[in-house]
Design an enzyme around this catalytic site. Sequence first.
Site, short mmCIF file in Angstrom:
data_model
loop_
_atom_site.label_atom_id
_atom_site.label_comp_id
_atom_site.label_asym_id
_atom_site.label_seq_id
_atom_site.Cartn_x
_atom_site.Cartn_y
_atom_site.Cartn_z
N GLU A 188 0.62 -1.18 -0.44
CA GLU A 188 -0.19 -0.09 -0.06
C GLU A 188 0.96 1.01 0.07
O GLU A 188 0.85 1.86 0.42
CB GLU A 188 -1.04 -0.15 1.38
CG GLU A 188 -2.08 -1.18 0.96
CD GLU A 188 -3.12 -1.19 2.10
OE1 GLU A 188 -3.29 -0.29 2.69
OE2 GLU A 188 -4.30 -2.14 1.64
N GLU A 394 -4.85 -8.54 0.59
CA GLU A 394 -5.59 -8.54 1.92
C GLU A 394 -7.21 -7.99 2.02
O GLU A 394 -7.62 -7.79 0.65
CB GLU A 394 -5.10 -7.30 2.34
CG GLU A 394 -3.33 -7.53 3.53
CD GLU A 394 -3.10 -5.95 3.60
OE1 GLU A 394 -4.12 -5.06 3.92
OE2 GLU A 394 -1.96 -5.71 4.06
#
Length: 489
Positions: A188, A394
């Site tokens: 991220e 995720e």
Amino acid sequence: MTRLTTTHPVTSTHAGPVTAPLTFPTGFLWGSATAAYQIEGAAAEGGRTPSIWDTYSHTPGRVVDGDTGDVAVDHYHRFRDDVALMARLGLTSYRFSVSWSRITPQVTADGLGPVNPEGLAFYSDLVDALLAAGITPAVTLYHWDLPQALEDAGGWTSRATAERFAEYAGVVAAALGDRVRLFITLNEPWCTAYLGYASGVHAPGRTEDAAALAAVHHLNLAHGLGAAAIRAAVPDARISISLNLVWVRPETDSPLDADAARRVDGLQNRVFLDPLLRGRYPADVLADTAGVTDWGFVRPGDLQLVAAGGVDVLGVNYYSPTVVRHWTRERPKEYADGHGDGAASPWIACEDVEFPFRPGRKTDMGWGIDPRGMTELLVRMAREAPGLDLLVTENGAAFPDVVGPDGRVADPDRREYLRTHIAAVHAAITAGAPVVGYCVWSLLDNFEWAWGYGKRFGIVHVDYTTQERTVKDSALFYADVIRANAVQP
Ligand code: NCW
């Protein structure tokens, strides 16, 4: 190859219509994901030196209740038990991150410094334990815990950080590459750049828009340089990057709302995807941000290098949908994404964009729940990056779980969240998206960054006083999904 069972009603003579399970392709990876600073603890052991999250969490006022990752869930000392737990649940894959500060504790902007054998040994032992349990490791090289010495020299605003990252990635790949196939460079980068350098709600806590855009570029560069270093060390490695892609929808079909969605899509998704997949920054993002920076930190050849480093498996982290609206200044701005309240915003050059409050169920993070976004994003990526494998690195939800008097953790909301999102992954596969696996965030309750230990994402409950692990009902549900390689629609 892959055979899929799609939803079709089956008539039972006894109980009315029954719906067939959604079966996944043979060999589909079922995993869970964690990150070093969130679970390891042992912050001052094994030769580890401080990262930006040590500094940030020890700064009063930064983390709820002053929580830190000093002890976390003590995974550093309990990793063998945790691997046994994974095996009990039947996980076939485990995604963990490496703490850079354990591997090269003396790194500076000028050089990596000596490699710490104790740091490498910890991850090597973890990999061995996983393989012995039949679990395929996936290694994330950077999940937000930059060595503090590099931040002191400019952090991700500095090109040297990308260069040191590549060297560090090569060291880890060389040490683990005989047993690990999949290396994920960054987790991220949106969070690192914008939450770390623009809104300041993550370490290092800076609030400078131009610095955040420099960080975006150096993170992209770090992926490209890191990919090359990993490939040099492990020629048959598969390279990935985990992006928190957002399914962004305009609230109405008005041109102004559509423009708001374009801006958010640009800064959240395309500013990372385009260098990777097309070797360029999106022209509209450069134009939108021209008042903030001239992007002079991009050197000739950088973007070609990022694209050439490439990616074999795109990691998709998906949690919640994003709805945006043009803001007209007639009313206070709404920030349903939780970044309002007068704080600095992570949304650069989006002064006229707001995130309206939405009705409907939310997780304990305040994040809306809509599994359609998972399908939409995976199908979009399959369209935009044909031939690229996709991995859900995720997906999961925080809820305020407690251990009941019977010793059980009943978490029906998480169970339903997982069921519907796993079904949404199946829908994407049915629509042609080459999704090779799914990782639940997270295996264990853990240090949820600026929220401290107050937000529980685990499918395994952790008592933070005793470190006792209790398998939640959602974990038992997930174990059933793995065993059947299928989920109920
Ligand atoms: S905070 C965050 N997370 C959670 C974290 O525990 C994990 O380490 C991360 O990889 C769970 O998964 C990721 N992501 C930040 C999302 C930003 C939220 C901004 C809302 C915008 C709509």
